[in-house]
Design an enzyme around this catalytic site. Structure first.
Site, PDB file in Angstrom:
ATOM      1  N   GLN A 235     -41.238   9.668 -41.079  1.00 58.07           N
ATOM      2  CA  GLN A 235     -42.166  10.448 -41.886  1.00 58.07           C
ATOM      3  C   GLN A 235     -43.401  10.832 -41.084  1.00 58.07           C
ATOM      4  OE1 GLN A 235     -42.122  11.614 -45.273  1.00 58.07           O
ATOM      5  NE2 GLN A 235     -43.899  12.709 -44.439  1.00 58.07           N
TER       6      GLN A 235
ATOM      7  N   CYS B 289     -46.477  11.733 -48.413  1.00 58.22           N
ATOM      8  CA  CYS B 289     -45.070  11.610 -48.022  1.00 58.22           C
ATOM      9  C   CYS B 289     -44.112  11.826 -49.186  1.00 58.22           C
ATOM     10  CB  CYS B 289     -44.821  10.255 -47.361  1.00 58.22           C
ATOM     11  SG  CYS B 289     -45.104   8.830 -48.436  1.00 58.22           S
TER      12      CYS B 289
ATOM     13  N   ARG C 202     -32.495   2.385 -44.576  1.00 61.70           N
ATOM     14  CA  ARG C 202     -33.710   2.415 -45.394  1.00 61.70           C
ATOM     15  C   ARG C 202     -33.713   1.105 -46.177  1.00 61.70           C
ATOM     16  NH1 ARG C 202     -37.262   6.378 -47.551  1.00 61.70           N
ATOM     17  NH2 ARG C 202     -37.824   6.034 -49.747  1.00 61.70           N
TER      18      ARG C 202
ATOM     19  N   ARG D  46     -39.197  16.982 -42.201  1.00 54.43           N
ATOM     20  CA  ARG D  46     -38.368  15.782 -42.040  1.00 54.43           C
ATOM     21  C   ARG D  46     -37.009  16.162 -41.458  1.00 54.43           C
ATOM     22  NH1 ARG D  46     -39.214  11.206 -45.134  1.00 54.43           N
ATOM     23  NH2 ARG D  46     -37.498  10.376 -43.887  1.00 54.43           N
TER      24      ARG D  46
ATOM     25  N   ASP E 169     -50.786   8.059 -50.342  1.00 53.37           N
ATOM     26  CA  ASP E 169     -49.437   7.658 -50.731  1.00 53.37           C
ATOM     27  C   ASP E 169     -49.524   7.082 -52.137  1.00 53.37           C
ATOM     28  OD1 ASP E 169     -46.747   7.069 -50.681  1.00 53.37           O
ATOM     29  OD2 ASP E 169     -46.884   5.464 -49.217  1.00 53.37           O
TER      30      ASP E 169
ATOM     31  N   HIS F 131     -42.922   3.502 -41.443  1.00 55.85           N
ATOM     32  CA  HIS F 131     -42.193   4.713 -41.852  1.00 55.85           C
ATOM     33  C   HIS F 131     -42.321   5.742 -40.723  1.00 55.85           C
ATOM     34  CE1 HIS F 131     -40.079   7.326 -44.364  1.00 55.85           C
ATOM     35  NE2 HIS F 131     -40.887   7.430 -45.401  1.00 55.85           N
TER      36      HIS F 131
END
Length: 309
Positions: free
Chosen positions: A140, A267, A110, A295, A228, A137
């Protein structure tokens, strides 16, 4: 010897492979009903395997889901912060990749800089998984597709709407729209449009991608509305971004332009009163915690695929 299976970006993996990963995730999720969280999958696809998880950015869902995923698959994890590695003192990414390859069986990273992910994968002899970069991403968005299909049925041919910054999530959603065959309308300010490169990639594949500055137009009759946070980790222009994105808040008024049975996704982490109001994210149309749970199941399926499962 089979090729290394990296999971770097959705556009680098065939659509049929992504579909198989989602089907495997759903199958494993269904099989866990009634089992304790720590129960191990009977086929143990990660038995005797170790996943190194590198966090150059803080994490809640990515860390928890990958750690739990490996344990449920019969494997183990080593968690590393960027400042704990010799990279922080000047060791190259290439050398780090080779050292990790000699000690563990897969890497999840990450990071902010997507070049770090690319260089790691180019020099590793084990699978590398993109846990997030500033550009994309993918894990996700795989969970988002899984969640949509659980709640609304097949995603192919449906309309989804993105509202806000044309950021890394928007990029992975554009990839998913082309590969899973759904329409994606994005409402973004002029200053925060999705990257030209990803829009050109989608256009070359006849993707149904529509970009506007009008959130009402984007959301109209959509089966799902997604947003987001306005200010991501490390951004220094928070005041300016809040000013530009204020008209893009997802609230009840905006959701009322979507389909009557539309769902809301985010997310996380979310900032209630900024990109979304509390009555939306905590209301009956919100599926954000279903996304977060998924997830885990998607990560398990990705790991199993990377281990040639």
């Amino acid at each position: 010897m089979s090729a290394i299976r990296h999971f770097l970006d959705l556009d680098q993996i065939p659509a049929e492979t992504l579909r198989r990963i989602l089907e495997h995730a759903s199958k494993m999720k269904a099989g866990r009903k009634g089992l304790p969280k720590g129960a191990v999958e009977p086929d143990r696809p990660a038995k005797d395997r170790i996943l190194a998880m590198i966090f150059e950015k803080p994490s809640t869902r990515t860390r928890l889901s990958f750690d739990s995923a490996m344990r449920q698959l019969g494997g183990a994890t080593i968690i590393l912060r960027g400042d704990e590695l010799q990279v922080g003192r000047g060791e190259s990414i290439a050398d780090t990749a080779k050292i990790l390859s000699a000690n563990v069986d897969a890497i999840m990273i990450r990071t902010g800089n997507p070049k770090v992910l690319t260089e790691l994968a180019e020099n590793a002899t084990i699978p590398v998984i993109n846990g997030l970069t500033d550009d994309s991403h993918p894990c996700q968005v795989m969970a988002d597709v899984m969640t949509f299909e659980e709640k609304c049925g097949p995603i192919r041919g449906r309309k989804l709407a993105w509202v806000g910054d044309g950021n890394n999530m928007a990029t992975s959603l554009i990839h998913a729209a082309v590969l899973f065959g759904f329409r994606l309308d994005l409402a973004c300010p002029e200053e925060l449009q999705p990257s030209k490169a990803v829009l050109q990639w989608a256009a070359a594949r006849q993707g149904q991608i529509y970009v506007t500055t009008d959130p009402v137009k984007a959301v109209a009759d959509a089966a799902c509305v997604i947003t987001d946070t306005w200010v991501s980790m490390g951004m220094k222009d928070a005041e300016r971004r809040h000013r530009i994105l204020a008209p893009y808040q997802v609230n009840d008024s905006l959701m009322n332009h979507a389909a009557k049975d539309a769902i809301f996704m985010h997310c996380l982490p979310a900032h209630r009163g900024e990109e979304v109001t509390a009555d939306v994210i905590d209301g009956p149309r919100s599926v954000v915690f279903d996304e977060a749970e998924n997830r885990l199941h998607v990560q398990k399926a990705i790991l199993a695929w990377c281990f040639n499962g």
